[in-house]
Design an enzyme around this catalytic site. Structure first.
Site, PDB file in Angstrom:
ATOM      1  N   SER A 178      61.114-147.120  -5.281  1.00 19.99           N
ATOM      2  CA  SER A 178      60.255-146.189  -5.998  1.00 19.99           C
ATOM      3  C   SER A 178      59.888-144.984  -5.113  1.00 19.99           C
ATOM      4  CB  SER A 178      59.008-146.919  -6.504  1.00 19.99           C
ATOM      5  OG  SER A 178      58.319-146.154  -7.455  1.00 19.99           O
ATOM      6  N   ASP A 236      62.558-148.524 -12.392  1.00 21.96           N
ATOM      7  CA  ASP A 236      61.847-148.637 -11.117  1.00 21.96           C
ATOM      8  C   ASP A 236      62.153-149.975 -10.439  1.00 21.96           C
ATOM      9  OD1 ASP A 236      59.918-148.788  -9.067  1.00 21.96           O
ATOM     10  OD2 ASP A 236      58.445-147.700 -10.262  1.00 21.96           O
TER      11      ASP A 236
END
Length: 405
Positions: free
Chosen positions: A121, A266
């Protein structure tokens, strides 16, 4: 029992909502067959990615090849230097902490060269700059101190997104930001370091499979494939694409001449940070007679270890939001604990940095520029002064936000 009119009305509204949501599904190509996905070469690159939750043999082979390249670069009779591993967590705009820490670490004169860099991320957006070293500090500073919310996301209509879309926000601005810095020159530099025996891994989540994926960016960069740069950019975008908030990223793949699409989001949907799978031990008995190189794992948590007090409103959104943030927080804590225990088992030095409770700069909205600049400077001081801990501190609630204190 017969339903009351209000219950029948509520049931009708829910059915209508589900029907509208189904009509709003966005078309995509089918995901590749399950049996083919595990060994599917991406862009024809066999070692483009690894699956940390299954067979680690491919990753072990990659590590052995990288060790051989390091020996070749240093010379067969030269002792290899100490090894350093860097793990960068997710955290959204809290990534400014890790960025500032690295820049401050450079200023201290003690920042090592990392043999392995991993990122999830926000950590994925930091990782390429960290991997390439201090020459990329100015770009790292720019990305995390000069951006505004509109440089990252573009919000749309919530009602339209829920009924007909796949996300609340459009990440086209974030893709443009990535493309500005992730260019052919960066790819060439990553490929060169990969050939020297260094590893850059970026994590995403394959949403069709519900599994974490570790992308071998050095191998992708060194492949010379004309689509390698675009794949790298999309991997970074996917790693930072919070499910529901940001659109997923589709990766085109080919199986037996037929096109398919994998859906990636993600990396934090599966793991918040990683170093290497616990099933892979660095205490290789086959090499027990060889002198051990000193090894240090530097773990950067772009967030806090303690929990922040908050009064939770008695509503669906309030309860769900607080529950989700609690889940993600302790998922990160568990990942750090796993890394700590794995390094202790393998005789690897453990060093951890994180945002402490003393940092309390206000944040008016996500990716608030003033907040990120303050956090960058806070991280800079950590790196400059060497604020690392070698253990896990007890986790408790902070009382300073409690109005009843």
């Amino acid at each position: 029992m017969t339903s009351s009119p209000s219950r029948r009305l509520l049931a009708g509204l829910l059915l209508a909502l589900f029907a509208l949501t189904g009509c709003g599904t966005i078309n995509r190509l089918d995901p590749p067959p399950l049996a083919a996905t595990q060994t599917l070469p991406i862009l024809g690159i066999d070692n483009a990615r690894f699956w940390p939750d299954s067979d680690t043999a491919p990753l072990i082979r990659e590590i052995d090849q990288l060790r051989a390249r390091q020996t070749q670069v240093a010379g067969p009779r030269q002792p290899l230097p100490a090894r350093n591993f860097l793990a960068l967590s997710g955290g959204g705009d809290n990534g400014a902490f890790g960025a500032g820490l690295l820049v401050g670490w450079t200023a201290s004169g003690r920042r090592p060269t990392f043999d392995v860099v991993t990122g999830i991320s926000a950590g994925a957006l930091i990782a390429p700059f960290a991997f390439l070293g201090p020459d990329y500090d100015p770009q790292l500073r720019e990305v995390f101190t000069e951006v505004a919310p509109h440089d990252v996301i573009q919000m749309g209509s919530m009602i339209r997104a829920v009924l007909f879309g796949e996300a609340l926000a459009d990440t086209s601005p974030l893709y443009r930001l990535i493309a500005t810095h992730v260019n052919a020159a960066m790819m060439a530099a990553i490929a060169a370091e990969y050939q020297r025996g260094r590893l850059l891994l970026i994590g995403t989540t394959n949403l069709d499979l519900g599994r974490p994926v570790l992308w071998n960016i050095g191998a992708i960069a060194a492949s010379g494939h004309p689509q390698a740069l675009e794949l790298f950019r999309r991997i970074l975008l996917a790693s930072a694409s919070i499910p529901g908030a940001f659109p997923p990223v589709l990766v085109d793949v080919d199986v037996a001449g037929r096109g398919y699409q994998e859906m990636h989001v993600d990396g934090g949907a599966s793991i918040q940070m990683f170093l290497y799978p616990p099933t892979l031990t660095l205490r290789d008995q086959a090499r027990a007679r060889q002198p051990q190189r000193e090894r240090t794992a530097w773990v950067v948590r772009n967030g806090r270890l303690d929990t922040e007090w908050a009064s939770t409103t008695r509503s669906i959104l309030g309860i769900a939001s607080r529950s989700a943030s609690t889940l993600l927080h302790f998922s990160a804590v568990n990942d750090i604990t796993r890394i700590f225990l794995t390094t202790q088992r393998d005789g690897v030095n453990f060093r951890l940095a994180y945002i402490g409770p003393e940092f309390d700069a206000p944040r008016s909205e996500p990716f608030d520029t003033a907040y990120m600049r303050a956090l960058f400077e806070y991280g800079y001081r950590h790196g400059l002064e060497g604020r690392w801990t070698d253990s896990l501190r007890p986790i408790g609630s902070i009382e300073r936000n409690d109005p009843a204190r």
